[in-house]
Design an enzyme around this catalytic site. Sequence first.
Site, PDB file in Angstrom:
ATOM      1  N   VAL A  62      34.126  29.261  37.297  1.00 32.20           N
ATOM      2  CA  VAL A  62      35.384  29.424  38.034  1.00 32.20           C
ATOM      3  C   VAL A  62      35.860  30.875  37.926  1.00 32.20           C
ATOM      4  O   VAL A  62      35.736  31.494  36.862  1.00 32.20           O
ATOM      5  CB  VAL A  62      36.469  28.491  37.440  1.00 32.20           C
ATOM      6  CG1 VAL A  62      37.808  28.674  38.132  1.00 32.20           C
ATOM      7  CG2 VAL A  62      36.025  27.034  37.504  1.00 32.20           C
ATOM      8  N   CYS A  63      36.429  31.400  39.019  1.00 35.53           N
ATOM      9  CA  CYS A  63      37.113  32.698  38.973  1.00 35.53           C
ATOM     10  C   CYS A  63      38.344  32.606  39.877  1.00 35.53           C
ATOM     11  O   CYS A  63      38.822  31.513  40.161  1.00 35.53           O
ATOM     12  CB  CYS A  63      36.184  33.847  39.370  1.00 35.53           C
ATOM     13  SG  CYS A  63      35.762  33.913  41.110  1.00 35.53           S
ATOM     14  N   ARG A  64      38.849  33.745  40.330  1.00 34.29           N
ATOM     15  CA  ARG A  64      40.055  33.733  41.165  1.00 34.29           C
ATOM     16  C   ARG A  64      39.772  33.212  42.570  1.00 34.29           C
ATOM     17  O   ARG A  64      40.481  32.362  43.083  1.00 34.29           O
ATOM     18  CB  ARG A  64      40.670  35.129  41.238  1.00 34.29           C
ATOM     19  CG  ARG A  64      42.014  35.159  41.944  1.00 34.29           C
ATOM     20  CD  ARG A  64      42.565  36.557  42.052  1.00 34.29           C
ATOM     21  NE  ARG A  64      41.833  37.353  43.020  1.00 34.29           N
ATOM     22  CZ  ARG A  64      42.082  37.373  44.329  1.00 34.29           C
ATOM     23  NH1 ARG A  64      43.049  36.651  44.834  1.00 34.29           N
ATOM     24  NH2 ARG A  64      41.367  38.120  45.139  1.00 34.29           N
ATOM     25  N   GLY A  66      36.160  32.933  43.928  1.00 36.01           N
ATOM     26  CA  GLY A  66      34.795  32.439  44.114  1.00 36.01           C
ATOM     27  C   GLY A  66      33.730  33.518  44.113  1.00 36.01           C
ATOM     28  O   GLY A  66      32.543  33.211  44.036  1.00 36.01           O
ATOM     29  N   MET A  90      40.383  29.773  41.733  1.00 34.73           N
ATOM     30  CA  MET A  90      41.706  29.269  41.367  1.00 34.73           C
ATOM     31  C   MET A  90      42.688  29.329  42.538  1.00 34.73           C
ATOM     32  O   MET A  90      43.671  28.592  42.547  1.00 34.73           O
ATOM     33  CB  MET A  90      42.258  30.037  40.162  1.00 34.73           C
ATOM     34  CG  MET A  90      41.535  29.739  38.856  1.00 34.73           C
ATOM     35  SD  MET A  90      41.558  27.992  38.374  1.00 34.73           S
ATOM     36  CE  MET A  90      43.297  27.784  37.941  1.00 34.73           C
TER      37      MET A  90
END
Length: 98
Positions: A62-64, A66, A90
């Site tokens: 997961v990141c901000r 993708g 996110m």
Amino acid sequence: MKEITAKELEQKLVKGEKVNLIDVREVDEVEQGAIPGIIHIPLGLLEFRMNELSKKDSYVIVCRSGGRSGRATQFLDSQGYDVTNMTGGMLAWEGEIN
């Protein structure tokens, strides 16, 4: 590269499925909110900390938005890990955060 949407991941967690999550965002981003139970390994440290992960387990990255998680997923996949990228990051997450 395997992918899962934020909604699909949320549904798995709501059902009580055990999912190993890795957040590759920076510390200040994680402090603004993260999925409960997620492991935080900033992308820049992933190569040095991948020994903390088991090749027997599967992980959702997961990141901000993708992008970074996509790079992390490709890297870990090339090292023999079972990894899936959460598309949208996110920004697309509507589930619980802590």
